[in-house]
Design an enzyme around this catalytic site. Structure first.
Site, PDB file in Angstrom:
ATOM      1  N   ASN A   1       0.831  -1.197   0.000  1.00  0.00           N
ATOM      2  CA  ASN A   1       0.000   0.000   0.000  1.00  0.00           C
ATOM      3  C   ASN A   1       0.870   1.252   0.000  1.00  0.00           C
ATOM      4  O   ASN A   1       1.942   1.292   0.598  1.00  0.00           O
ATOM      5  CB  ASN A   1      -0.990  -0.005   1.168  1.00  0.00           C
ATOM      6  CG  ASN A   1      -0.359  -0.091   2.535  1.00  0.00           C
ATOM      7  OD1 ASN A   1       0.592  -0.847   2.755  1.00  0.00           O
ATOM      8  ND2 ASN A   1      -0.886   0.662   3.484  1.00  0.00           N
TER       9      ASN A   1
ATOM     10  N   GLU B   1       0.181   5.296   0.620  1.00  0.00           N
ATOM     11  CA  GLU B   1      -0.772   6.308   1.034  1.00  0.00           C
ATOM     12  C   GLU B   1      -0.345   7.691   0.550  1.00  0.00           C
ATOM     13  O   GLU B   1       0.816   7.910   0.187  1.00  0.00           O
ATOM     14  CB  GLU B   1      -0.919   6.304   2.556  1.00  0.00           C
ATOM     15  CG  GLU B   1      -1.501   5.018   3.083  1.00  0.00           C
ATOM     16  CD  GLU B   1      -1.623   4.971   4.593  1.00  0.00           C
ATOM     17  OE1 GLU B   1      -2.250   4.020   5.075  1.00  0.00           O
ATOM     18  OE2 GLU B   1      -1.101   5.876   5.287  1.00  0.00           O
TER      19      GLU B   1
ATOM     20  N   GLU C   1      -3.087  -4.861  -2.885  1.00  0.00           N
ATOM     21  CA  GLU C   1      -3.635  -5.821  -3.830  1.00  0.00           C
ATOM     22  C   GLU C   1      -3.673  -5.250  -5.243  1.00  0.00           C
ATOM     23  O   GLU C   1      -3.304  -5.908  -6.215  1.00  0.00           O
ATOM     24  CB  GLU C   1      -5.060  -6.234  -3.423  1.00  0.00           C
ATOM     25  CG  GLU C   1      -5.143  -6.862  -2.057  1.00  0.00           C
ATOM     26  CD  GLU C   1      -5.445  -5.861  -0.949  1.00  0.00           C
ATOM     27  OE1 GLU C   1      -4.699  -4.850  -0.807  1.00  0.00           O
ATOM     28  OE2 GLU C   1      -6.414  -6.085  -0.204  1.00  0.00           O
TER      29      GLU C   1
END
Length: 131
Positions: free
Chosen positions: A47, A49, A60
Site C-alpha cells: 500500500n 498512502e 492488492e
C-alpha cells in the site's frame, strides 16, 4: 517458481516481506500482497498512502497492476497480510479489480488466531460489476 511448489504459507511470507516497503504514514497499517499467476509467476504489491487519501492505493491493486504491466492477466491466488503478520481482507475496490481478471481467484490471509484462511473471490463479491 511453480504453483505446486508454493504453499499458502510461503505466499503469505512473500506478502509480509512486501509489506515492509509500504508507505503508510497516515494509517500506520503496512500491507503487502503476493499475487500468483496461472503461469507460476509471483508479483508483489504494497500500500502507498497519500495525504489526499483518495490518491492512496492498496497493496492488492499494486500487485495486480504490476502483473498486468508485465503481461500477466490470469491469476490463481493472492495472499494479503500486514507487516506485523496480521491478516487483512481486501477492500471492495480491490475485490472489484481482482474480479476483472478472475472470479475464482483464491484470497489467502490469516484469521484472528493466525490460522491461514482462504476464500474464493466470488464468495466475497458474488455480484461483481461486469460488462
Amino acid at each position: 517458481m511453480q504453483e505446486t511448489d508454493l504453499s499458502d504459507e510461503k505466499l503469505l511470507e512473500i506478502a509480509r516481506n512486501a509489506a515492509r516497503n509500504s508507505y503508510a504514514p497516515y494509517s500506520n497499517i503496512h500491507v503487502g500482497a503476493a499475487l500468483l499467476t496461472e503461469d507460476g509467476k509471483i508479483f508483489t504489491g504494497t500500500n502507498v498512502e497519500n495525504s489526499s487519501y483518495g490518491l492512496s492505493i492498496c497493496a492488492e491493486r499494486v500487485a495486480v497492476f504490476n502483473a498486468v504491466s508485465n503481461g500477466y492477466k490470469k491469476f490463481k491466488k493472492i495472499a494479503i497480510i500486514t507487516s506485523e503478520g496480521k491478516g487483512i481482507m481486501p477492500c471492495g475496490a480491490c475485490r472489484q479489480v481482482l474480479a476483472e481478471f478472475s472470479n475464482n481467484i483464491h484470497i489467502i490471509t490469516l484469521d484472528k488466531d493466525s490460522n491461514v484462511i482462504k476464500f474464493k473471490l466470488n464468495d466475497l463479491l458474488p455480484h461483481a460489476f461486469r460488462l
